[in-house]
Design an enzyme around this catalytic site. Structure first.
Site, PDB file in Angstrom:
ATOM      1  N   PHE A   1       0.860  -1.187   0.000  1.00 33.75           N
ATOM      2  CA  PHE A   1       0.000   0.000   0.000  1.00 33.75           C
ATOM      3  C   PHE A   1       0.893   1.232   0.000  1.00 33.75           C
ATOM      4  CE2 PHE A   1      -2.474   3.486   1.707  1.00 33.75           C
ATOM      5  CZ  PHE A   1      -3.668   3.361   0.999  1.00 33.75           C
TER       6      PHE A   1
ATOM      7  N   LYS B   1       2.704  10.246   8.344  1.00 31.42           N
ATOM      8  CA  LYS B   1       2.010   9.756   9.541  1.00 31.42           C
ATOM      9  C   LYS B   1       2.653  10.232  10.836  1.00 31.42           C
ATOM     10  CE  LYS B   1      -0.426   5.717   7.643  1.00 31.42           C
ATOM     11  NZ  LYS B   1      -1.802   6.077   8.027  1.00 31.42           N
TER      12      LYS B   1
ATOM     13  N   ASP C   1       9.190   2.640   1.491  1.00 27.13           N
ATOM     14  CA  ASP C   1       8.035   3.379   1.989  1.00 27.13           C
ATOM     15  C   ASP C   1       7.984   3.189   3.497  1.00 27.13           C
ATOM     16  OD1 ASP C   1       5.513   4.158   2.848  1.00 27.13           O
ATOM     17  OD2 ASP C   1       4.470   3.379   1.093  1.00 27.13           O
TER      18      ASP C   1
END
Length: 420
Positions: free
Chosen positions: A150, A270, A241
């Site tokens: 993702f 985040k 990532d």
């Protein structure tokens, strides 16, 4: 400051907010749970009816310091009264200070700031494509990514995401991506051999150090070390990532530290801002080839976001939260394994790093992760699925031993209430 002092008692409940009114005006792109959260402190949140919950979602691995942390409150107040936004056409000291901290605490040499993980990954993809064109002379560069990955919700990043459910009805997708199984080095080497058979095409390999949305799957150390060797041999860029697993969540500051390698490019978001929107694309100097006009972001790296993010970074370091992540993570996994032994027909395994952990359900059971999440909410514990068969545990990095035990108790009660 003791971590326990961050949690203040609940205040009187406000008038209940109507989800019906909310749904009348907000686009329905989320399957929302029927609770209205109004306030938080530490690792707890309160809903509109005054009920408290242990928050083991943390904005999906975002609220690094929990809710209303004094350091963040002070940073927000200080920065908003000083300067909150100016254009990147001018020098921004807060941006420079944050970039310096990130470079000094990672393998990177340069940083580009944006607003989110998807934007950070977009920047990494653009940088890899420019490098392929201008340095390696590749006409049609390909980025290898993993199944079950993702990487975001933009058109490029959902194409990079190796999950068809996120891509459905959004075609035509971006060209230039190819998918391989995660943690399968033979499959990756075979894909490179096939794609590069006539001429080099593989520009970059883009992977998560630990797959979060894909089911909390940690990367295999030998797999990533072999990938690093392949990239060095062939001139392929290695992109990691770190949007979900970085900023201390894995027990190390960066997920790649668990794998014994260094990426050429990696991304963060985040937890970087502790809940304030910010993203970053970091790279080594040899592939820092962006020039003015190549890439930009109106809000990226503004004084407000960078000032708060730097406070998050400094608090993480000053309060030695990595040790807390390591200790509380092991405590949580031990507790989850004990619970798994009580429900052998339901739970297949427990996996994760630090404070990103997954309770993996057996495929043959009719119970899905959403069932457990709903049952946990009823017991005052907020959890989040990571696919239909994995329940994810991502509390704030300040979580205490007592809160871990309380969460385990509420989870146990939740499972006992299900018809298993």
């Amino acid at each position: 400051m003791s971590l326990e002092t961050l949690v203040s008692p609940p205040i009187a409940a406000a008038s209940p907010y109507s989800p019906t009114e909310f749904d009348a005006y907000v686009i329905n792109s989320y399957a929302r749970f029927p609770i209205v959260l109004e306030r938080g402190a530490g690792c707890r949140v309160w809903d509109s009816e005054g009920r408290d919950y242990l928050d083991f979602v943390a904005g999906i691995a975002t609220c690094t310091l929990g809710h209303a942390h004094p350091a963040m409150v002070n940073a927000v107040n200080r920065q908003i009264q000083k300067l909150h936004h100016v254009s990147n056409l001018f020098y921004i000291p807060e941006q420079g200070d944050l970039a310096k901290w990130l470079v000094e605490h990672s393998c990177a040499d340069r940083v580009f700031f944006c607003n989110s993980g998807a934007e950070a990954n977009e920047g990494a993809i653009k940088l890899a494509r420019k490098y392929a064109h201008t340095v390696r002379g590749i006409a049609n560069p390909i980025v290898l990514t993993a199944h079950a990955s993702f990487h975001g919700r933009t058109l490029a990043t959902i194409t990079a995401t190796g999950q068809p459910k996120y891509q459905k009805n959004f075609d035509p997708l971006m060209p230039g991506f190819h998918y391989v199984p995660y943690n399968d080095i033979a499959a990756l080497e075979a894909a490179i051999a096939q794609l590069d058979a006539d001429q080099p095409q593989v520009a970059a390999i883009m992977l998560e150090a630990l797959q979060g949305e894909g089911g909390v799957r940690p990367g295999d150390r030998a797999y990533f070390q072999r990938i690093r060797e392949i990239c060095d041999e062939k001139g392929i860029l290695l992109i990691l990532d770190e949007v979900q697993v970085g900023m201390g969540r894995s027990g190390q500051l960066w997920g790649y530290e668990n794998l014994g390698i260094e990426p050429d490019i990696f991304t963060s978001a985040k937890g970087l801002g502790g809940g304030i929107p910010i993203g970053a694309m970091l790279c080594k100097s040899f592939c820092d080839i962006f020039q003015p006009g190549d890439h930009a972001s109106t809000f990226g790296g503004n004084p407000f976001a960078c000032g708060v993010a730097l406070t998050v970074c400094e608090t993480l370091e000053r309060d030695n939260l990595l040790q807390n992540v390591q200790e509380r993570g092991e405590q949580l996994r031990e507790g989850l394994r004990a619970i798994a032994q009580q429900y052998p027909a339901l739970v297949a395994e427990v996996r994760g790093w630090g404070l990103i952990n997954g309770l993996v359900l057996k495929e043959e059971t009719a119970t899905v992760s959403a069932d457990i999440v709903k049952a946990a909410i009823a017991q005052g514990l907020l959890l989040v699925p990571a696919g239909p068969k994995v329940v994810r545990f991502v509390p704030p990095l300040i979580v205490t031993a007592a809160e871990i035990e309380q969460a385990l108790g509420r989870l146990n009660q939740s499972l006992s209430n299900l018809s298993l």
